[in-house]
Design a protein around this motif. Structure first.
Motif, PDB file in Angstrom:
ATOM      1  N   TYR A   1      -1.730 -11.585  -8.869  1.00 13.81           N
ATOM      2  CA  TYR A   1      -2.670 -10.591  -8.347  1.00 13.81           C
ATOM      3  C   TYR A   1      -2.195  -9.199  -8.724  1.00 13.81           C
ATOM      4  O   TYR A   1      -1.068  -8.799  -8.425  1.00 13.81           O
TER       5      TYR A   1
ATOM      6  N   LYS B   1      -6.603  -3.575  -2.163  1.00  9.54           N
ATOM      7  CA  LYS B   1      -7.183  -4.797  -2.721  1.00  9.54           C
ATOM      8  C   LYS B   1      -6.449  -5.206  -3.991  1.00  9.54           C
ATOM      9  O   LYS B   1      -5.753  -4.407  -4.616  1.00  9.54           O
TER      10      LYS B   1
ATOM     11  N   LYS C   1      -8.100 -12.131   3.159  1.00  9.22           N
ATOM     12  CA  LYS C   1      -9.422 -12.287   2.559  1.00  9.22           C
ATOM     13  C   LYS C   1      -9.965 -10.956   2.077  1.00  9.22           C
ATOM     14  O   LYS C   1     -10.495 -10.860   0.955  1.00  9.22           O
ATOM     15  N   GLN C   2      -9.828  -9.914   2.898  1.00  2.78           N
ATOM     16  CA  GLN C   2     -10.307  -8.592   2.491  1.00  2.78           C
ATOM     17  C   GLN C   2      -9.570  -8.087   1.257  1.00  2.78           C
ATOM     18  O   GLN C   2     -10.142  -7.426   0.393  1.00  2.78           O
ATOM     19  N   ALA C   3      -8.281  -8.413   1.169  1.00  2.00           N
ATOM     20  CA  ALA C   3      -7.474  -7.940   0.043  1.00  2.00           C
ATOM     21  C   ALA C   3      -7.680  -8.774  -1.210  1.00  2.00           C
ATOM     22  O   ALA C   3      -7.297  -8.347  -2.309  1.00  2.00           O
ATOM     23  N   GLY C   4      -8.252  -9.978  -1.053  1.00  2.00           N
ATOM     24  CA  GLY C   4      -8.513 -10.824  -2.204  1.00  2.00           C
ATOM     25  C   GLY C   4      -7.378 -11.752  -2.578  1.00  2.00           C
ATOM     26  O   GLY C   4      -7.281 -12.194  -3.727  1.00  2.00           O
TER      27      GLY C   4
ATOM     28  N   LYS D   1      -6.676  -7.807  -7.703  1.00  3.70           N
ATOM     29  CA  LYS D   1      -7.505  -8.513  -8.676  1.00  3.70           C
ATOM     30  C   LYS D   1      -6.735  -9.713  -9.201  1.00  3.70           C
ATOM     31  O   LYS D   1      -5.589  -9.596  -9.618  1.00  3.70           O
TER      32      LYS D   1
ATOM     33  N   ASP E   1       0.815  -1.220   0.000  1.00  3.38           N
ATOM     34  CA  ASP E   1       0.000   0.000   0.000  1.00  3.38           C
ATOM     35  C   ASP E   1       0.847   1.268   0.000  1.00  3.38           C
ATOM     36  O   ASP E   1       0.322   2.379   0.084  1.00  3.38           O
TER      37      ASP E   1
ATOM     38  N   ASN F   1      -2.262  -5.239  -8.256  1.00  2.00           N
ATOM     39  CA  ASN F   1      -2.520  -4.272  -7.195  1.00  2.00           C
ATOM     40  C   ASN F   1      -3.473  -3.194  -7.699  1.00  2.00           C
ATOM     41  O   ASN F   1      -3.197  -2.525  -8.696  1.00  2.00           O
TER      42      ASN F   1
ATOM     43  N   HIS G   1      -0.873  -6.891   7.181  1.00  2.00           N
ATOM     44  CA  HIS G   1      -0.703  -5.461   6.950  1.00  2.00           C
ATOM     45  C   HIS G   1       0.005  -4.847   8.153  1.00  2.00           C
ATOM     46  O   HIS G   1      -0.412  -5.009   9.305  1.00  2.00           O
TER      47      HIS G   1
ATOM     48  N   ASN H   1      -5.777   0.286  -3.732  1.00  2.00           N
ATOM     49  CA  ASN H   1      -6.719   0.631  -2.656  1.00  2.00           C
ATOM     50  C   ASN H   1      -6.724  -0.415  -1.547  1.00  2.00           C
ATOM     51  O   ASN H   1      -7.709  -0.533  -0.805  1.00  2.00           O
TER      52      ASN H   1
END
Length: 573
Positions: free
Chosen positions: A296, A303, A257-260, A305, A194, A298, A245, A301
């Protein structure tokens, strides 16, 4: 899509075609060496360097966690300018009692670099001698106090050691909030995802391993091969993945999980943070055994994808180690992955840039070109683990090292696994590809071991990169590079004042001899291991770097010009 060998070719999809980079004809892995191969050898100097280490104490009990480790990590924990070495151990078999484990002569070891080619074992003084079924280690200054701290993973737990700045460490696992996570934890990768100036931590989870009496001596199938049930990762459900984090106060919050990026289906062994799409934010590649790699992107934010499928890196082979580097100097990072036997290793060539063009051409997309550049068929009868891109002969082109070692038990003596020889690949050119040069590169390549982790560093600061290998149930190997520094080089270290103090995610770019090359600090994780935190560039016969550009995660850019070759340059943010 269709497959030509292992070369993925996009047809009528709007995606770039790997054939624009290389010919589609597979390279014969038995081809003769060119006459101009480098006269560089590697010498095993482990004993004379003072590294007296034996991996695994006791007798194997034919259980998966015993055979998967271990790795090593280079880091300058006392800030004297020389890489120190942390080695991870399996201190005892899983059948050992708590008392037997406590009395085992094994355990993780910290070796201080004496700056004269030798090391001193300072484990007891430093207080970092974890004993258990050790897997990986990684250095990072998580609290930005100017000293590298250390995380260790194992079958059972994660341990975080805080560097006190006086040669000692304090176990702060509970204080940091990592003590309650129990499982089969493998690779560890630090990265400031982040960009808040505090380095975060991704931990790979492998399988939920449990031994049941009825599983002993029970056969099972791994792919099409018969293996003991207790050595088969597909016999056990996947373990979760963890993303910690960094809250900036010495504690961490688990947010996978929140970050995917929790991936409940993957059995993960290695992971690496790297800015693959060039937007300045670290993305995440995860090597999964048996069930598909993950890439993944970045989203800036907090999270991510999952773009694995559209990026062309859906790899359903058994992935172990990761190497990342711009092997063809076309301006974007590529991914090399080691695999299980019969599956051949993969080189995912990043096709976002096309040679001769100065702009990105479209969405992030990769093609596996291992077979076309000499890295595919030669690996089919091997099981690969630790790996890294590195320019071992300083000719300005990235070469490749692969550590091999079997997971199969020796039929004559099931207490041991089958050894294998390692591979050293010299890159002649992007057009000619790679040549396996072990036969002409020193005695260590004639030996067979059950290799696992590998960590890379110029430990003697003489201008060429050396290799440390952890061998399962054996002694490690410190392979000194002899002759790589006959050609010119430059090493770049960074000192951050706004970004995370370790400099993870810092992009280092040089222009020399009409060629632009780049590396990212902290992007090489090998297998269960960590390379030293600096950028090393071979310069061939060039006597200077025309321009050096360092882009820090904060966005600060520093540029230096006309830098004389054969020195270490430290750039401050």
């Amino acid at each position: 899509m269709l497959f030509v060998g292992t070369l993925l070719v996009a047809q009528d999809s709007g995606l770039p075609n790997p054939a624009r980079h290389v010919a589609k004809t597979p390279v014969n892995h038995l081809r003769d060496l060119p006459a101009d191969y480098p006269p560089v050898t590697f010498t095993d100097v482990t004993e004379q360097a003072g590294i007296h280490f034996q991996h695994f104490h006791g007798v194997r009990s034919t259980q998966l966690p015993e055979d998967m480790g271990s790795g090593a990590a280079w880091g300058d924990y006392d800030n004297d300018g020389y890489p120190d070495l942390y080695v991870v151990d399996v201190a005892a078999p899983l059948t050992a009692t708590a008392e037997e484990l406590a009395h085992s002569p094994g355990g993780n070891r910290l070796y201080h670099n004496n700056r004269n080619g030798t090391f001193t074992d300072v484990t007891e003084k430093a207080g970092v001698g974890f004993k258990g079924i050790g897997m990986s280690a990684a250095w990072a200054d998580y609290d930005n106090d100017g000293y590298l701290d250390l995380v260790v993973t194992s079958f059972d737990r994660i341990v975080l050691y805080h560097n006190n700045g006086d040669g000692t460490f304090t176990d702060v696992t509970k204080k940091a909030g990592l003590d309650k996570y129990r499982g089969f934890w493998t690779g560890a990768a630090w990265g400031d995802y982040d960009r808040d100036g505090n380095v975060d931590l991704f931990i790979c989870g492998y399988v939920k391993y449990q031994l049941h009496p009825e599983d002993v001596n029970r056969p099972s199938m791994q792919y099409s091969t018969l293996v003991p049930f207790t050595l088969n990762p597909s016999a056990y459900p996947p373990e979760r993945k963890l993303l910690f984090h960094n809250k900036g106060d010495g504690t961490f919050e688990e947010v996978a999980k929140q970050a995917g990026v929790d991936d409940p289906t993957g059995r993960s062994l290695s992971a690496a943070w790297y800015d693959f799409d060039g937007d300045g934010w670290p993305d995440l590649y995860v090597a999964n055994d048996l069930w598909g790699s993950k890439l993944y992107l970045n989203l800036h934010n907090g999270k991510f994808k999952d773009i694995t499928r559209e990026a062309g890196v859906s790899d359903f082979r058994g992935e172990m180690g990761i190497a990342i580097g711009d092997w063809d100097n076309d301006g974007d990072p590529d991914i090399f992955v080691t695999h299980w036997i019969y599956q051949q290793n993969a080189l995912f060539d990043n096709l976002q840039s096309i040679p001769g063009e100065t702009h990105k051409t479209g969405p992030l997309f990769f093609g596996d070109i291992a077979e076309t550049v000499g890295l595919g068929p030669i690996s089919r009868n091997f099981i690969g683990w630790g790996t890294s891109f590195f320019d071992y002969d300083n000719d300005g082109k990235l070469d490749l090292f692969v550590v091999n070692g079997s997971t199969f038990q020796d039929d004559k003596d099931p207490r041991h696994l089958v050894p294998m020889k390692n591979h050293l690949f010299w890159q002649k050119s992007p057009q000619d590809g790679f040549f396996e040069v072990g036969a002409v590169s020193g005695a260590p390549f004639q030996e067979a071991h059950v290799g696992r982790g590998a960590a890379f560093a110029d430990y003697d600061n003489d201008g060429d990169v050396d290799v440390f290998i952890v061998n399962q149930e054996g002694r490690p190997q410190l392979l000194r590079n002899d002759g790589g520094n006959k050609k010119n080089w430059i090493k770049v270290r960074v000192k951050c004042t706004k970004s995370n103090r370790t400099g993870f995610g810092t992009k280092v770019e040089i222009q020399a001899g009409g060629v632009t090359r780049s590396q990212e600090i902290g992007g090489q994780t090998s297998y269960m291991s960590q390379n030293f935190q600096e950028a090393h560039f071979g310069l061939n016969t060039e006597k200077e770097v025309n321009r050096l550009t360092v882009t820090f995660p904060s966005g600060v850019v520093r540029t230096l010009e006309h830098i004389t070759a054969n020195q270490i340059v430290t750039v401050t943010e």
